[in-house]
Design a protein around this motif. Structure first.
Motif, PDB file in Angstrom:
ATOM      1  N   MET A   1     122.634 -13.273  60.995  1.00 22.57           N
ATOM      2  CA  MET A   1     121.687 -12.204  60.750  1.00 22.57           C
ATOM      3  C   MET A   1     121.982 -11.612  59.373  1.00 22.57           C
ATOM      4  SD  MET A   1     121.077  -8.693  62.943  1.00 22.57           S
ATOM      5  CE  MET A   1     120.382  -9.477  64.349  1.00 22.57           C
ATOM      6  N   SER A   2     120.953 -11.451  58.586  1.00 21.57           N
ATOM      7  CA  SER A   2     121.156 -10.929  57.242  1.00 21.57           C
ATOM      8  C   SER A   2     121.467  -9.436  57.289  1.00 21.57           C
ATOM      9  CB  SER A   2     119.906 -11.173  56.390  1.00 21.57           C
ATOM     10  OG  SER A   2     118.853 -10.332  56.814  1.00 21.57           O
ATOM     11  N   SER A   3     121.986  -8.935  56.204  1.00 22.82           N
ATOM     12  CA  SER A   3     122.358  -7.514  56.167  1.00 22.82           C
ATOM     13  C   SER A   3     121.123  -6.621  56.264  1.00 22.82           C
ATOM     14  CB  SER A   3     123.146  -7.203  54.900  1.00 22.82           C
ATOM     15  OG  SER A   3     122.352  -7.424  53.767  1.00 22.82           O
ATOM     16  N   LEU A   4     119.987  -7.064  55.712  1.00 25.87           N
ATOM     17  CA  LEU A   4     118.764  -6.265  55.802  1.00 25.87           C
ATOM     18  C   LEU A   4     118.286  -6.189  57.249  1.00 25.87           C
ATOM     19  CD1 LEU A   4     116.545  -4.661  54.452  1.00 25.87           C
ATOM     20  CD2 LEU A   4     115.326  -6.798  54.052  1.00 25.87           C
ATOM     21  N   ASN A   5     118.289  -7.318  57.957  1.00 24.02           N
ATOM     22  CA  ASN A   5     117.875  -7.298  59.360  1.00 24.02           C
ATOM     23  C   ASN A   5     118.839  -6.472  60.204  1.00 24.02           C
ATOM     24  OD1 ASN A   5     115.527  -8.729  59.130  1.00 24.02           O
ATOM     25  ND2 ASN A   5     116.469 -10.693  59.579  1.00 24.02           N
ATOM     26  N   ARG A   6     120.129  -6.571  59.929  1.00 21.20           N
ATOM     27  CA  ARG A   6     121.118  -5.771  60.647  1.00 21.20           C
ATOM     28  C   ARG A   6     120.862  -4.280  60.408  1.00 21.20           C
ATOM     29  NH1 ARG A   6     125.618  -7.457  58.314  1.00 21.20           N
ATOM     30  NH2 ARG A   6     125.428  -9.450  59.367  1.00 21.20           N
ATOM     31  N   PHE A   7     120.591  -3.920  59.166  1.00 19.68           N
ATOM     32  CA  PHE A   7     120.292  -2.530  58.828  1.00 19.68           C
ATOM     33  C   PHE A   7     119.044  -2.051  59.567  1.00 19.68           C
ATOM     34  CE2 PHE A   7     117.675   0.317  56.258  1.00 19.68           C
ATOM     35  CZ  PHE A   7     118.504   1.424  56.216  1.00 19.68           C
ATOM     36  N   ARG A   8     118.011  -2.901  59.627  1.00 24.07           N
ATOM     37  CA  ARG A   8     116.776  -2.516  60.294  1.00 24.07           C
ATOM     38  C   ARG A   8     116.984  -2.314  61.797  1.00 24.07           C
ATOM     39  NH1 ARG A   8     113.016  -6.977  57.660  1.00 24.07           N
ATOM     40  NH2 ARG A   8     111.217  -5.900  58.506  1.00 24.07           N
ATOM     41  N   TRP A   9     117.777  -3.173  62.424  1.00 27.36           N
ATOM     42  CA  TRP A   9     118.063  -3.012  63.845  1.00 27.36           C
ATOM     43  C   TRP A   9     118.853  -1.733  64.093  1.00 27.36           C
ATOM     44  CZ3 TRP A   9     115.942  -5.018  67.937  1.00 27.36           C
ATOM     45  CH2 TRP A   9     115.312  -6.244  67.844  1.00 27.36           C
ATOM     46  N   ILE A  10     119.871  -1.496  63.290  1.00 22.30           N
ATOM     47  CA  ILE A  10     120.701  -0.300  63.468  1.00 22.30           C
ATOM     48  C   ILE A  10     119.878   0.966  63.259  1.00 22.30           C
ATOM     49  CG2 ILE A  10     122.628   1.002  62.474  1.00 22.30           C
ATOM     50  CD1 ILE A  10     123.996  -1.723  61.999  1.00 22.30           C
ATOM     51  N   SER A  11     119.043   0.987  62.233  1.00 25.53           N
ATOM     52  CA  SER A  11     118.243   2.186  61.972  1.00 25.53           C
ATOM     53  C   SER A  11     117.215   2.412  63.078  1.00 25.53           C
ATOM     54  CB  SER A  11     117.562   2.093  60.608  1.00 25.53           C
ATOM     55  OG  SER A  11     116.647   1.024  60.578  1.00 25.53           O
ATOM     56  N   SER A  12     116.664   1.362  63.659  1.00 23.00           N
ATOM     57  CA  SER A  12     115.724   1.519  64.771  1.00 23.00           C
ATOM     58  C   SER A  12     116.428   2.089  66.003  1.00 23.00           C
ATOM     59  CB  SER A  12     115.085   0.179  65.122  1.00 23.00           C
ATOM     60  OG  SER A  12     114.328  -0.311  64.056  1.00 23.00           O
ATOM     61  N   VAL A  13     117.614   1.586  66.294  1.00 23.87           N
ATOM     62  CA  VAL A  13     118.374   2.085  67.447  1.00 23.87           C
ATOM     63  C   VAL A  13     118.778   3.540  67.225  1.00 23.87           C
ATOM     64  CG1 VAL A  13     120.546   1.825  68.707  1.00 23.87           C
ATOM     65  CG2 VAL A  13     119.164  -0.179  68.191  1.00 23.87           C
ATOM     66  N   LEU A  14     119.213   3.867  66.014  1.00 27.57           N
ATOM     67  CA  LEU A  14     119.589   5.256  65.720  1.00 27.57           C
ATOM     68  C   LEU A  14     118.394   6.195  65.831  1.00 27.57           C
ATOM     69  CD1 LEU A  14     122.097   4.907  62.751  1.00 27.57           C
ATOM     70  CD2 LEU A  14     122.578   5.594  65.102  1.00 27.57           C
ATOM     71  N   ALA A  15     117.236   5.766  65.356  1.00 24.95           N
ATOM     72  CA  ALA A  15     116.037   6.605  65.465  1.00 24.95           C
ATOM     73  C   ALA A  15     115.693   6.861  66.926  1.00 24.95           C
ATOM     74  CB  ALA A  15     114.866   5.939  64.743  1.00 24.95           C
ATOM     75  N   LEU A  16     115.792   5.842  67.754  1.00 29.65           N
ATOM     76  CA  LEU A  16     115.526   6.015  69.181  1.00 29.65           C
ATOM     77  C   LEU A  16     116.551   6.962  69.803  1.00 29.65           C
ATOM     78  CD1 LEU A  16     113.863   5.187  71.662  1.00 29.65           C
ATOM     79  CD2 LEU A  16     115.446   3.280  71.942  1.00 29.65           C
ATOM     80  N   LEU A  17     117.822   6.793  69.467  1.00 28.95           N
ATOM     81  CA  LEU A  17     118.873   7.653  70.000  1.00 28.95           C
ATOM     82  C   LEU A  17     118.674   9.110  69.588  1.00 28.95           C
ATOM     83  CD1 LEU A  17     121.675   7.845  71.443  1.00 28.95           C
ATOM     84  CD2 LEU A  17     122.669   7.555  69.177  1.00 28.95           C
ATOM     85  N   PHE A  18     118.369   9.343  68.313  1.00 29.26           N
ATOM     86  CA  PHE A  18     118.154  10.716  67.842  1.00 29.26           C
ATOM     87  C   PHE A  18     116.928  11.339  68.503  1.00 29.26           C
ATOM     88  CE2 PHE A  18     120.385   9.319  63.744  1.00 29.26           C
ATOM     89  CZ  PHE A  18     121.612   9.727  64.231  1.00 29.26           C
ATOM     90  N   THR A  19     115.895  10.535  68.753  1.00 27.87           N
ATOM     91  CA  THR A  19     114.708  11.054  69.426  1.00 27.87           C
ATOM     92  C   THR A  19     115.031  11.474  70.856  1.00 27.87           C
ATOM     93  OG1 THR A  19     113.316   9.618  68.068  1.00 27.87           O
ATOM     94  CG2 THR A  19     112.336  10.505  70.069  1.00 27.87           C
ATOM     95  N   ILE A  20     115.777  10.640  71.562  1.00 28.58           N
ATOM     96  CA  ILE A  20     116.153  10.968  72.942  1.00 28.58           C
ATOM     97  C   ILE A  20     117.047  12.203  72.980  1.00 28.58           C
ATOM     98  CG2 ILE A  20     117.478  10.160  74.935  1.00 28.58           C
ATOM     99  CD1 ILE A  20     116.412   7.337  74.249  1.00 28.58           C
ATOM    100  N   LEU A  21     118.044  12.247  72.096  1.00 29.16           N
ATOM    101  CA  LEU A  21     118.933  13.425  72.060  1.00 29.16           C
ATOM    102  C   LEU A  21     118.168  14.693  71.681  1.00 29.16           C
ATOM    103  CD1 LEU A  21     122.194  12.013  70.461  1.00 29.16           C
ATOM    104  CD2 LEU A  21     121.849  12.751  72.816  1.00 29.16           C
ATOM    105  N   GLY A  22     117.213  14.571  70.777  1.00 29.69           N
ATOM    106  CA  GLY A  22     116.397  15.728  70.411  1.00 29.69           C
ATOM    107  C   GLY A  22     115.553  16.224  71.566  1.00 29.69           C
TER     108      GLY A  22
END
Length: 82
Positions: A1-22
Protein backbone atom coordinates in the motif's frame (compact mmCIF):
# COMPACT_ATOMS: atom_id res chain seq x y z
CA UNK A 1 0.00 0.00 0.00
CA UNK A 2 1.43 3.35 -0.96
CA UNK A 3 1.94 6.10 1.58
CA UNK A 4 -0.79 8.23 -0.02
CA UNK A 5 -3.35 5.41 0.22
CA UNK A 6 -2.27 4.70 3.81
CA UNK A 7 -2.70 8.39 4.64
CA UNK A 8 -6.16 8.43 3.04
CA UNK A 9 -7.30 5.37 5.01
CA UNK A 10 -5.97 6.76 8.29
CA UNK A 11 -7.55 10.17 7.74
CA UNK A 12 -10.92 8.57 6.88
CA UNK A 13 -10.85 6.45 10.04
CA UNK A 14 -9.84 9.45 12.16
CA UNK A 15 -12.64 11.56 10.70
CA UNK A 16 -15.16 8.84 11.54
CA UNK A 17 -13.74 8.49 15.06
CA UNK A 18 -13.83 12.25 15.71
CA UNK A 19 -17.41 12.41 14.42
CA UNK A 20 -18.54 9.62 16.74
CA UNK A 21 -16.71 11.12 19.73
CA UNK A 22 -18.20 14.53 18.95
CA UNK A 23 -21.70 13.07 18.85
CA UNK A 24 -21.10 11.32 22.19
CA UNK A 25 -19.80 14.57 23.66
CA UNK A 26 -22.90 16.40 22.44
CA UNK A 27 -25.25 13.74 23.81
CA UNK A 28 -23.56 13.72 27.23
CA UNK A 29 -23.12 17.52 27.33
CA UNK A 30 -19.33 17.21 27.43
CA UNK A 31 -18.62 20.42 25.60
CA UNK A 32 -14.85 20.18 25.91
CA UNK A 33 -14.87 16.80 24.13
CA UNK A 34 -17.19 18.23 21.49
CA UNK A 35 -14.91 21.23 20.92
CA UNK A 36 -11.78 19.07 20.73
CA UNK A 37 -13.44 16.78 18.17
CA UNK A 38 -14.56 19.71 16.01
CA UNK A 39 -11.04 21.16 16.00
CA UNK A 40 -9.57 17.71 15.23
CA UNK A 41 -11.99 17.28 12.31
CA UNK A 42 -10.98 20.63 10.85
CA UNK A 43 -7.29 19.75 11.19
CA UNK A 44 -7.93 16.37 9.53
CA UNK A 45 -9.78 18.01 6.62
CA UNK A 46 -7.02 20.62 6.27
CA UNK A 47 -4.36 17.88 6.08
CA UNK A 48 -6.40 15.94 3.51
CA UNK A 49 -6.61 19.01 1.27
CA UNK A 50 -2.86 19.62 1.54
CA UNK A 51 -1.58 16.04 1.26
CA UNK A 52 -4.14 14.41 -1.07
CA UNK A 53 -2.90 15.80 -4.39
CA UNK A 54 -1.68 14.42 -7.69
CA UNK A 55 2.13 14.36 -7.69
CA UNK A 56 2.28 15.63 -11.30
CA UNK A 57 -0.44 18.27 -11.76
CA UNK A 58 -1.04 19.03 -8.04
CA UNK A 59 -4.84 18.78 -8.38
CA UNK A 60 -6.83 17.53 -5.39
CA UNK A 61 -7.65 13.82 -5.62
CA UNK A 62 -10.86 12.19 -4.37
CA UNK A 63 -10.68 11.64 -0.62
CA UNK A 64 -11.64 7.99 -0.60
CA UNK A 65 -9.00 5.46 -1.65
CA UNK A 66 -9.85 2.97 -4.38
CA UNK A 67 -11.45 -0.13 -2.90
CA UNK A 68 -11.79 -2.60 -5.74
CA UNK A 69 -8.94 -1.71 -8.02
CA UNK A 70 -5.23 -1.67 -7.38
CA UNK A 71 -4.29 1.20 -9.67
CA UNK A 72 -5.53 4.76 -9.47
CA UNK A 73 -5.10 7.50 -12.04
CA UNK A 74 -5.49 11.26 -11.78
CA UNK A 75 -8.78 12.37 -13.32
CA UNK A 76 -7.19 15.54 -14.68
CA UNK A 77 -3.79 14.58 -16.14
CA UNK A 78 -4.11 10.78 -16.24
CA UNK A 79 -0.88 10.05 -14.38
CA UNK A 80 -0.72 6.93 -12.22
CA UNK A 81 -1.03 7.56 -8.48
CA UNK A 82 1.32 5.38 -6.47
Amino acid sequence: MSSLNRFRWISSVLALLFTILGAIGTALHLYVLEAVCIVALFVDIFLIVIKNRCPDCKRILPIHPPLLREEEYCQTCGSKIE
